[in-house]
Scaffold this motif. Sequence first.
Motif, short mmCIF file in Angstrom:
data_model
loop_
_atom_site.label_atom_id
_atom_site.label_comp_id
_atom_site.label_asym_id
_atom_site.label_seq_id
_atom_site.Cartn_x
_atom_site.Cartn_y
_atom_site.Cartn_z
N LYS A 70 -3.70 11.25 54.70
CA LYS A 70 -5.12 11.23 55.03
C LYS A 70 -5.94 11.18 53.75
O LYS A 70 -5.66 11.90 52.79
N GLU A 71 -6.95 10.31 53.75
CA GLU A 71 -7.76 10.11 52.55
C GLU A 71 -8.32 11.44 52.03
O GLU A 71 -9.05 12.13 52.72
N GLY A 72 -7.95 11.79 50.82
CA GLY A 72 -8.53 12.95 50.16
C GLY A 72 -7.91 14.28 50.53
O GLY A 72 -8.12 15.26 49.82
N ARG A 73 -7.14 14.34 51.63
CA ARG A 73 -6.64 15.65 52.08
C ARG A 73 -5.61 16.22 51.11
O ARG A 73 -5.68 17.40 50.75
N ALA A 74 -4.64 15.39 50.70
CA ALA A 74 -3.61 15.87 49.77
C ALA A 74 -4.23 16.23 48.43
O ALA A 74 -3.88 17.25 47.82
N PHE A 75 -5.17 15.40 47.97
CA PHE A 75 -5.81 15.68 46.68
C PHE A 75 -6.61 16.97 46.73
O PHE A 75 -6.57 17.77 45.80
N ALA A 76 -7.32 17.19 47.84
CA ALA A 76 -8.12 18.42 47.97
C ALA A 76 -7.22 19.65 47.94
O ALA A 76 -7.57 20.67 47.33
N ARG A 128 2.99 14.73 45.71
CA ARG A 128 1.94 14.46 46.69
C ARG A 128 1.02 15.64 46.93
O ARG A 128 -0.19 15.47 47.09
N PHE A 129 1.58 16.86 46.95
CA PHE A 129 0.81 18.00 47.44
C PHE A 129 0.67 19.17 46.48
O PHE A 129 -0.06 20.11 46.79
N VAL A 130 1.36 19.17 45.34
CA VAL A 130 1.36 20.36 44.49
C VAL A 130 0.95 20.07 43.05
O VAL A 130 0.10 20.78 42.49
N CYS A 131 1.51 19.06 42.43
CA CYS A 131 1.41 18.84 40.98
C CYS A 131 0.00 19.04 40.42
O CYS A 131 -0.91 18.26 40.73
N PRO A 132 -0.22 20.06 39.58
CA PRO A 132 -1.56 20.29 39.04
C PRO A 132 -1.99 19.22 38.04
O PRO A 132 -3.18 18.91 37.94
#
Length: 275
Positions: A112-118, A188-192
């Motif tokens: 989803k656009e922006g969800r993983a980045f947020a 995708r979901f963690v890497c700072p």
Amino acid sequence: MKILAWARRGVQLLVVAGLCVLPWLNAAELRQISGSFFALDFFGIPFADPVGAAQVAATGFLPGERLLAGALISLALALVLGRVFCSWICPYGFFSELAHWARGRQGGAHVKEGRAFAGKALLLGAGLAAALVAGFPAMGIVSLPGELSLLPMLVWQGGDFWLLLGAVAVPLAALILELAVGKRLWCRFVCPQSVLLGAAAQCLPAKAPGLRIGWQAANCTCKGKAPCQQACSLELNPRRKGGPERRDCTHCGDCVNTCASYGKALEWRGVGRDR
């Protein structure tokens, strides 16, 4: 385009091999390249983890001159080239791609656009808050490129078992989990690091010179779930105006290579005009 794919694999292997022999080269007084991915000196040019510099600032100290310069250089490269560090240089990214390949490169629904980045941005904010409270860069242990680049140095220096275990525990656990589920969860979901690099990449104005992947809808002949989306190990959707989000895309080129057999609707671009 497959030449570019082979070149990327070659660079990844050279980076991993180079990190393994770097302590021995430095011990032989060959110091043109020294340090780790926390702070690296490359023929006199400083490169540094922007998250590391941010953590130093969060603890109330001004980052050292070379640390600050290295962080700014890394962000400037991400601004122009996108997150190429993640797909060409990062040792964890290399092993994560291998784990994904071992599971048969199974694609899924696009993020989803922006969800993983947020979500990653929230984790980064929590890490910076932890650094402020602890008074030291607490996120160092989850900086997987930095941790993996330190391993050869720790082996060379004869680091004790617990120190070596601490450096390898998080990367190994993340890889085992990714191998089990067939998803590149960390990147995708963690890497700072990807948060700041992605934010820098997203700041490039639409018509400014910079590396992009563009999508030409008129050339796209795919119906339903497209091969380019299945080829993306991060499960992004390349079929959108302007191509995949620079914030999330690592410019690995897998979608472009796949699309070459399906109408060539995806292409590398130096400027962001849609055609």
